[in-house]
Design a protein around this motif. Sequence first.
Motif, PDB file in Angstrom:
ATOM      1  N   VAL A  34       0.839  -1.200   0.000  1.00 41.35           N
ATOM      2  CA  VAL A  34       0.000   0.000   0.000  1.00 41.35           C
ATOM      3  C   VAL A  34       0.876   1.253   0.000  1.00 41.35           C
ATOM      4  N   ALA A  36       3.789   1.511  -1.180  1.00 37.99           N
ATOM      5  CA  ALA A  36       4.373   1.650  -2.511  1.00 37.99           C
ATOM      6  C   ALA A  36       3.378   2.297  -3.460  1.00 37.99           C
ATOM      7  N   PHE A  37       2.114   1.876  -3.375  1.00 42.96           N
ATOM      8  CA  PHE A  37       1.122   2.434  -4.297  1.00 42.96           C
ATOM      9  C   PHE A  37       0.856   3.900  -3.998  1.00 42.96           C
ATOM     10  N   PHE A  38       0.882   4.253  -2.713  1.00 42.82           N
ATOM     11  CA  PHE A  38       0.671   5.661  -2.374  1.00 42.82           C
ATOM     12  C   PHE A  38       1.828   6.525  -2.850  1.00 42.82           C
ATOM     13  N   GLN A  39       3.003   5.920  -2.928  1.00 47.10           N
ATOM     14  CA  GLN A  39       4.190   6.711  -3.247  1.00 47.10           C
ATOM     15  C   GLN A  39       4.688   6.471  -4.668  1.00 47.10           C
ATOM     16  N   ASP A  40       3.830   5.964  -5.532  1.00 48.33           N
ATOM     17  CA  ASP A  40       4.196   5.708  -6.929  1.00 48.33           C
ATOM     18  C   ASP A  40       5.381   4.757  -7.055  1.00 48.33           C
ATOM     19  N   ARG A  41       5.395   3.720  -6.230  1.00 48.43           N
ATOM     20  CA  ARG A  41       6.444   2.719  -6.375  1.00 48.43           C
ATOM     21  C   ARG A  41       5.787   1.381  -6.687  1.00 48.43           C
ATOM     22  N   VAL A  42       6.582   0.307  -6.651  1.00 48.21           N
ATOM     23  CA  VAL A  42       6.044  -1.002  -6.982  1.00 48.21           C
ATOM     24  C   VAL A  42       5.847  -1.850  -5.735  1.00 48.21           C
ATOM     25  N   PHE A 299      -6.782  -0.703   6.219  1.00 45.48           N
ATOM     26  CA  PHE A 299      -6.353   0.106   5.080  1.00 45.48           C
ATOM     27  C   PHE A 299      -6.329   1.582   5.449  1.00 45.48           C
ATOM     28  N   TRP A 303      -3.446   4.202   5.149  1.00 43.95           N
ATOM     29  CA  TRP A 303      -3.675   5.410   4.352  1.00 43.95           C
ATOM     30  C   TRP A 303      -3.223   6.640   5.145  1.00 43.95           C
ATOM     31  N   TRP A 306       0.669   6.903   5.559  1.00 39.88           N
ATOM     32  CA  TRP A 306       1.477   7.373   4.431  1.00 39.88           C
ATOM     33  C   TRP A 306       1.004   8.723   3.929  1.00 39.88           C
TER      34      TRP A 306
ATOM     35  N   LEU B  31      -5.403  13.315   2.411  1.00 37.55           N
ATOM     36  CA  LEU B  31      -5.835  11.944   2.154  1.00 37.55           C
ATOM     37  C   LEU B  31      -6.317  11.789   0.719  1.00 37.55           C
ATOM     38  N   THR B  34      -3.254  11.510  -1.635  1.00 38.80           N
ATOM     39  CA  THR B  34      -2.607  10.205  -1.648  1.00 38.80           C
ATOM     40  C   THR B  34      -3.518   9.153  -2.273  1.00 38.80           C
ATOM     41  N   HIS B  37      -3.219   9.038  -5.966  1.00 40.37           N
ATOM     42  CA  HIS B  37      -2.039   8.274  -6.390  1.00 40.37           C
ATOM     43  C   HIS B  37      -2.302   6.773  -6.287  1.00 40.37           C
ATOM     44  N   PHE B  38      -2.963   6.379  -5.186  1.00 39.93           N
ATOM     45  CA  PHE B  38      -3.227   4.959  -4.966  1.00 39.93           C
ATOM     46  C   PHE B  38      -4.091   4.405  -6.091  1.00 39.93           C
ATOM     47  N   ASN B  41      -2.292   4.124  -9.328  1.00 39.00           N
ATOM     48  CA  ASN B  41      -1.307   3.053  -9.386  1.00 39.00           C
ATOM     49  C   ASN B  41      -1.930   1.672  -9.410  1.00 39.00           C
ATOM     50  N   VAL B  48       5.386   4.429 -12.495  1.00 34.92           N
ATOM     51  CA  VAL B  48       6.308   5.507 -12.819  1.00 34.92           C
ATOM     52  C   VAL B  48       7.752   5.094 -12.563  1.00 34.92           C
ATOM     53  N   THR B  49       7.930   3.970 -11.893  1.00 34.77           N
ATOM     54  CA  THR B  49       9.300   3.521 -11.671  1.00 34.77           C
ATOM     55  C   THR B  49       9.675   2.494 -12.728  1.00 34.77           C
TER      56      THR B  49
END
Lengths: 347, 170
Positions: A34, A36-42, A299, A303, A306, B31, B34, B37-38, B41, B48-49
């Motif tokens: 979660v 990762a998804f909030f922070q644009d990662r995988v 969740f 939420w 992050w 909230l 974020t 973004h959620f 994604n 983006v990575t």
Amino acid sequence: METTDLIIKLILVVAIFAISLVVAMYSTYAERKVAAFFQDRVGPNRAGPFGILQPLADGAKMFMKEEIIPTRASGFLFVVGPSLAIMTACIGSAVIPWGPQMKIGDRLIDLQVTDINVGILYIFGVVSLGVYGIMIGGWASNNKYSLLGAIRAASQSISYEISMGLSIIALLMLTQTLSLKEIAAQQHGWHWNVLYQPLGFLIFMVCAFAETNRSPFDLPECETELVGGYHTEYSSMKLGFYLFAEYINMFVSSAVMATLYWGGYNYPGMDWVAAHAGPTIAPIIGVVVLFAKIFAFIFFFMWIRWTIPRFRYDQLMHLGWKTLIPLAIANIVLTGVISTIYQHYFA
Amino acid sequence: MEPLSKKRKLLEAKPLNFWEKAYLPAIAQGLSITMKHFVKNVFAGGDVTVRYPDEKREFSENYRGMHSLKRDENGKERCTACGLCALSCPAEAITMTASERQKGEEHLYREEKYAAVYEINMLRCIFCGLCEEACPKEAIYLDGDIVPTDFLRKDFIYGKDKLVEPPLNQ
């Protein structure tokens, strides 16, 4: 008769214990994913498909790591700390009603380990015991940073326990009972307590965040100020226990919030389902609904974590003592006035 | 003073009003950001990575990576060990030993002199590309990948085994 009851209770205990451990285990994975998804990662994606074996890998790593007990630490208490933390986290789930009565054969089974008439007080007692694990751990490490973290945890826990208790009082004025089973049953239909106690729920939720030491109230483990906080000196599975206890606490407090305020296992159209699915299947759907609510709360915990930055210590105390406690007291007064007026003129 | 642009905005420190003091609207706003973004994604596949070991980012055409010593169209090594690259190197990362081509080695080296030993210390190299520019024989280019990691310092001294292009007919 007696032995069958005992066996049923035993199965229930083991099942709930296993479920809370598995949920906590996969919360660690979910948290990373979660985040990762909030922070644009995988996020974790190496161990197994989508990384779902990551908790097992983490667990194996925790067990394989070298176990260090500092020479100047108090050896016995150093081990007791994490054990206490995880133990108190695990026993909190004993009074939560997981579903309505279930009928198997001719037997009616309560989907609850035990229905004690002071259920809420039991949970409060257990939750406030949890801080001993942190306190002892921080003290036994013989490390200034750990001690500071532990003291912060204790003061934070005590401060927020007060407003938590006060927010519950307003709820108890409406429900007239301390038994969680009763409270869950009363919310049948659309009588969810959150509709009557929105302010109380907000206060309770903020306090639950503080009690579980979750962000933005994770001051005990403030890594920029306190290295690692109360668990600085801990390694291997003893550290794992502390982290694990946090996730179990999160699960239990989500369950409590769902039960107290969001209707527990009740859902709209429940009677229709019960009439059509029968007394064996319908309770299971109730359990599923409760778990859906719990997962939604977990969740939400993530939420928040992050999104919102950590409080400064004085801000934390300010919020606890000067905002939440007056608000909670105002909520009690308001609830009393409104329910009196309602009983006099409308009931 | 005359403002350089019209984008200047005067800020004043006003006391917070009730809703700002309650923080809840600000928290809700955070909230929602974020959550956007959620959702992006999870449901829109907004990766983006770069999933690095599996897929690599394409380098620009003038990216300077690991060196390679080139061969000519017949598969002979171009380098004649003239030492201009070593001379031009500001980090003094390049060393070489020249040798004379023997009979029967004409298919290996293009000219009479060749580099018997050619070493680049990758810990010193600053990837400036001056060796590439200095080379009169078009023998060295920085057209390779990122220099891989290693554990020992000695393993970062790259010899001909790592630098020379593989032979043509292989």
